[in-house]
Design a protein around this motif. Structure first.
Motif, PDB file in Angstrom:
ATOM      1  N   ASN A   1       0.807  -1.114   0.005  1.00 15.81           N
ATOM      2  CA  ASN A   1      -0.026  -0.018  -0.092  1.00 15.81           C
ATOM      3  C   ASN A   1       0.654   1.243  -0.020  1.00 15.81           C
ATOM      4  O   ASN A   1       0.654   2.415   0.628  1.00 15.81           O
ATOM      5  CB  ASN A   1      -0.743  -0.059   1.175  1.00 15.81           C
ATOM      6  CG  ASN A   1      -2.197  -1.095   0.876  1.00 15.81           C
ATOM      7  OD1 ASN A   1      -2.577  -1.299  -0.290  1.00 15.81           O
ATOM      8  ND2 ASN A   1      -2.875  -1.469   2.092  1.00 15.81           N
ATOM      9  N   LYS A   2       1.919   1.346  -0.607  1.00 18.51           N
ATOM     10  CA  LYS A   2       2.745   2.332  -1.005  1.00 18.51           C
ATOM     11  C   LYS A   2       2.349   2.853  -2.089  1.00 18.51           C
ATOM     12  O   LYS A   2       2.069   2.157  -3.103  1.00 18.51           O
ATOM     13  CB  LYS A   2       4.067   2.076  -0.797  1.00 18.51           C
ATOM     14  CG  LYS A   2       4.790   1.614   0.591  1.00 18.51           C
ATOM     15  CD  LYS A   2       6.159   1.507   0.700  1.00 18.51           C
ATOM     16  CE  LYS A   2       6.495   1.233   1.813  1.00 18.51           C
ATOM     17  NZ  LYS A   2       8.083   1.172   1.936  1.00 18.51           N
ATOM     18  N   LEU A   3       2.475   4.234  -2.244  1.00 22.41           N
ATOM     19  CA  LEU A   3       2.154   4.986  -3.437  1.00 22.41           C
ATOM     20  C   LEU A   3       3.173   4.977  -4.418  1.00 22.41           C
ATOM     21  O   LEU A   3       4.353   5.055  -4.187  1.00 22.41           O
ATOM     22  CB  LEU A   3       1.813   6.362  -3.308  1.00 22.41           C
ATOM     23  CG  LEU A   3       1.249   7.132  -4.453  1.00 22.41           C
ATOM     24  CD1 LEU A   3      -0.203   6.737  -4.996  1.00 22.41           C
ATOM     25  CD2 LEU A   3       1.288   8.830  -3.963  1.00 22.41           C
ATOM     26  N   ARG A   4       3.184   4.487  -5.724  1.00 26.27           N
ATOM     27  CA  ARG A   4       4.133   4.108  -6.746  1.00 26.27           C
ATOM     28  C   ARG A   4       3.794   5.041  -7.974  1.00 26.27           C
ATOM     29  O   ARG A   4       2.491   5.014  -8.262  1.00 26.27           O
ATOM     30  CB  ARG A   4       4.355   2.713  -7.043  1.00 26.27           C
ATOM     31  CG  ARG A   4       4.619   1.912  -5.959  1.00 26.27           C
ATOM     32  CD  ARG A   4       5.920   2.138  -5.719  1.00 26.27           C
ATOM     33  NE  ARG A   4       6.404   1.379  -4.319  1.00 26.27           N
ATOM     34  CZ  ARG A   4       7.541   1.200  -3.766  1.00 26.27           C
ATOM     35  NH1 ARG A   4       8.170   2.122  -4.247  1.00 26.27           N
ATOM     36  NH2 ARG A   4       8.006   0.702  -2.899  1.00 26.27           N
ATOM     37  N   VAL A   5       4.601   5.287  -8.785  1.00 26.46           N
ATOM     38  CA  VAL A   5       4.335   6.013 -10.189  1.00 26.46           C
ATOM     39  C   VAL A   5       4.323   4.907 -11.360  1.00 26.46           C
ATOM     40  O   VAL A   5       3.504   5.115 -12.055  1.00 26.46           O
ATOM     41  CB  VAL A   5       5.641   6.809 -10.515  1.00 26.46           C
ATOM     42  CG1 VAL A   5       5.417   7.414 -11.856  1.00 26.46           C
ATOM     43  CG2 VAL A   5       6.034   7.861  -9.365  1.00 26.46           C
ATOM     44  N   LEU A   6       4.727   3.729 -11.092  1.00 22.48           N
ATOM     45  CA  LEU A   6       4.605   2.640 -12.135  1.00 22.48           C
ATOM     46  C   LEU A   6       3.461   1.587 -11.645  1.00 22.48           C
ATOM     47  O   LEU A   6       3.285   1.557 -10.573  1.00 22.48           O
ATOM     48  CB  LEU A   6       5.868   1.745 -12.096  1.00 22.48           C
ATOM     49  CG  LEU A   6       7.226   2.314 -12.826  1.00 22.48           C
ATOM     50  CD1 LEU A   6       8.313   1.422 -12.347  1.00 22.48           C
ATOM     51  CD2 LEU A   6       7.174   2.571 -14.143  1.00 22.48           C
ATOM     52  N   GLU A   7       2.956   1.155 -12.733  1.00 22.90           N
ATOM     53  CA  GLU A   7       1.941   0.218 -12.444  1.00 22.90           C
ATOM     54  C   GLU A   7       2.557  -0.857 -11.729  1.00 22.90           C
ATOM     55  O   GLU A   7       3.846  -1.276 -12.178  1.00 22.90           O
ATOM     56  CB  GLU A   7       1.598  -0.138 -13.633  1.00 22.90           C
ATOM     57  CG  GLU A   7       0.615   0.636 -14.367  1.00 22.90           C
ATOM     58  CD  GLU A   7       0.358   0.306 -15.811  1.00 22.90           C
ATOM     59  OE1 GLU A   7      -0.250  -0.912 -16.113  1.00 22.90           O
ATOM     60  OE2 GLU A   7      -0.132   1.115 -16.793  1.00 22.90           O
ATOM     61  N   PRO A   8       1.870  -1.564 -10.821  1.00 23.86           N
ATOM     62  CA  PRO A   8       2.448  -2.965 -10.217  1.00 23.86           C
ATOM     63  C   PRO A   8       2.791  -3.756 -11.150  1.00 23.86           C
ATOM     64  O   PRO A   8       4.194  -4.444 -10.871  1.00 23.86           O
ATOM     65  CB  PRO A   8       1.186  -3.308  -9.494  1.00 23.86           C
ATOM     66  CG  PRO A   8       0.250  -2.322  -9.353  1.00 23.86           C
ATOM     67  CD  PRO A   8       0.317  -1.267 -10.718  1.00 23.86           C
TER      68      PRO A   8
END
Length: 132
Positions: A17-24
Motif C-alpha cells: 500500500n505504498k504509492l508508486r508511479v509505475l503500475e504494479p
C-alpha cells in the motif's frame, strides 16, 4: 474509485500500500528483468573467468611447445654437427690409411731391395769362399 482516479493520474498502490508511479505489473516486470540481468551478469563473469583460465592454460601450453621445439632444434643441430664431425674424422682416417698404405709400399719395396742385396751379398760370399 479513488484508485481509478489515481490510476488515471499515473499513480498506483503496490502490495504494501505504498504509492508508486509505475503500475504494479510494470514494477514486477522491472524487478524480474533486474534479476534476469543479475543472473546474466553472473554468467558473463563466470564465462570471463573460465575463458581467462583457458587463455592462461593455452599460453602455458604454447610456452611448453615452444620450449620443446627449441630443444628439438638444438638436438637436430647437435646431430648435424656430430655427423659433420664424423665425416671429418672419416676423411682424416682415410687420409691416414692412404699414408700408411704408401708407407707399407715403400717398406715392401725397401724389403725387396734389401732381400736382393742380401741375395747378392750371399752369392758374393759364396763365390769368395769357393775361390779360396
Amino acid at each position: 474509485m479513488a484508485q481509478a482516479a489515481l490510476g488515471a493520474a499515473g499513480l498506483h498502490f503496490d502490495e504494501l500500500n505504498k504509492l508508486r508511479v509505475l503500475e504494479p505489473e510494470a514494477a514486477q516486470q522491472t524487478a524480474q528483468l533486474r534479476e534476469e540481468c543479475r543472473a546474466f551478469l553472473d554468467k558473463i563473469v563466470e564465462f570471463q573467468r573460465i575463458v581467462g583460465s583457458l587463455i592462461e592454460l593455452v599460453d602455458q601450453l604454447a610456452k611448453a611447445a615452444e620450449s620443446e621445439k627449441m630443444k628439438a632444434i638444438g638436438a637436430r643441430n647437435l646431430l648435424k654437427s656430430m655427423a659433420k664431425q664424423r665425416e671429418a674424422q672419416e676423411q682424416q682416417l682415410q687420409a691416414l690409411i692412404a699414408e700408411k698404405k704408401m708407407q707399407l709400399e715403400r717398406y715392401r719395396i725397401e724389403y725387396e731391395t734389401l732381400c736382393k742385396i742380401e741375395a747378392d751379398q750371399n752369392e758374393f760370399i759364396d763365390q769368395f769362399i769357393f775361390q779360396k
